[in-house]
Design an enzyme around this catalytic site. Structure first.
Site, mmCIF file in Angstrom:
data_model
loop_
_atom_site.group_PDB
_atom_site.id
_atom_site.type_symbol
_atom_site.label_atom_id
_atom_site.label_comp_id
_atom_site.label_asym_id
_atom_site.label_seq_id
_atom_site.Cartn_x
_atom_site.Cartn_y
_atom_site.Cartn_z
ATOM 1 C CG ASP A 37 -1.992 -1.030 1.195
ATOM 2 O OD1 ASP A 37 -2.243 -1.569 0.102
ATOM 3 O OD2 ASP A 37 -2.587 -1.314 2.253
ATOM 4 C CE1 TYR A 65 3.349 -6.453 5.160
ATOM 5 C CE2 TYR A 65 2.644 -8.594 6.015
ATOM 6 C CZ TYR A 65 2.821 -7.708 4.960
ATOM 7 O OH TYR A 65 2.456 -8.097 3.692
ATOM 8 C CG ASP A 79 -5.414 2.784 5.093
ATOM 9 O OD1 ASP A 79 -6.228 3.711 5.048
ATOM 10 O OD2 ASP A 79 -4.862 2.315 4.078
ATOM 11 N NE ARG A 175 -5.492 -2.136 3.834
ATOM 12 C CZ ARG A 175 -6.260 -2.115 2.752
ATOM 13 N NH1 ARG A 175 -7.312 -1.318 2.703
ATOM 14 N NH2 ARG A 175 -6.007 -2.888 1.726
#
Length: 291
Positions: A37, A65, A79, A175
């Protein structure tokens, strides 16, 4: 130039932006193994030249992550880039480290996950975010994912933010995970930041920035250190040496017989020059990537 570059993607740039810029710098064909993203940062493996042919061997990699989850507010995109559509109180008792660790650990293992509406998954030929932007709704089917690790790093009680590290399978939407964690903490939340620190064997500490590449792409030592050739990529695979007579047939697409186990093999000629990659199945060697 054929192989892989590990780019540390900066915030605010799309994966397409990075690919386009590297194409201009190297004047080579460039692709990637999966997008990040625009708001996300971190590891973005780029396939260069004939390295683009390696994509089929890299698409199923798991990922790691570092995530910052903002509690108490929910956005339409899940987000920080979205509009706030809901706010909910965050109870003090749900900001205790022991409670949060317990919740994070409850997500370990194989499970089904509903992807976010603002994603690039295609339904009936259109991407989900195209429906979302028009205010249209579609039925979202859950996808099977796997969470291998979900570890708490820090809790900021004043800001109501949680930092955690997650190691997950391909296809996991962080997300959606942030929203699910928030729900189990009896509130709402969204992903405030995301930094991808690992894709398969590719690590953040091995990555370079676009600026570093731009300054050093003509520096042989720099490129040798940071460019992963196809030979290096498959260094753990077994090798086969093919004599000069048979190598011509192999290069022309003829399958060669070898009494070896099924696998991907590095192919060398009699002068020990790396030729490419071949796949062996049922004792027949087929060319896959030829330099």
């Amino acid at each position: 130039m054929d192989g892989i570059l590990i780019i540390n993607k900066e915030q605010g740039k799309t994966s397409h932006d990075i690919v386009h810029r590297v194409k201009k710098i190297l004047n080579e064909k460039v692709g990637h193994t999966g997008t990040l993203d625009p708001n996300a940062t971190g590891v973005l493996p780029l396939l260069v030249g004939r390295g683009t042919l390696c994509s089929q061997y890299l698409i199923d990699h798991d990922k790691e992550y570092d995530v910052k989850l903002k509690l108490g507010k929910r956005t339409d995109t899940a987000d920080i880039e979205g509009n706030i559509i809901e706010e909910k109180i965050v109870l003090e008792e749900n900001l205790q480290e022991d409670k949060i660790k317990q919740i994070l650990e409850s997500f370990l293992g194989e499970q089904e996950q509903i992807p976010p509406m603002y994603s690039a998954i295609k339904i009936n030929g259109k991407k989900l975010y195209e429906y979302a932007r028009k205010g249209q709704t579609v039925e979202l089917k859950p996808r099977v994912i796997n969470i291998y690790q979900c570890k708490l790093i820090n809790v900021d009680k004043e800001q109501k933010e949680i930092d955690f590290r997650v190691h997950c399978s391909k296809g996991t939407y962080i997300r959606s995970l942030c929203e699910d964690i928030s729900n189990r903490l009896d509130t709402v939340g969204y992903m405030k930041s995301l930094n991808r620190i690992k894709v398969g064997r590719f690590l953040l500490q091995e990555s370079i920035t676009i600026e570093e590449l731009e300054k050093n792409y003509n520096n042989t030592d720099f490129m040798n250190k940071n460019f992963i050739t196809i030979e290096k990529l498959f260094a753990q695979n077994p090798s086969i040496k093919v004599n000069s007579q048979r190598i011509k047939h192999f290069l022309n697409g003829v399958k060669l017989s070898f009494k070896l186990e099924d696998n991907l093999y590095r192919i060398y000629n009699e002068q020990d020059k790396f030729i490419g990659i071949g796949s062996l199945k049922n004792e027949l060697l087929k060319r896959e990537i030829i330099l």
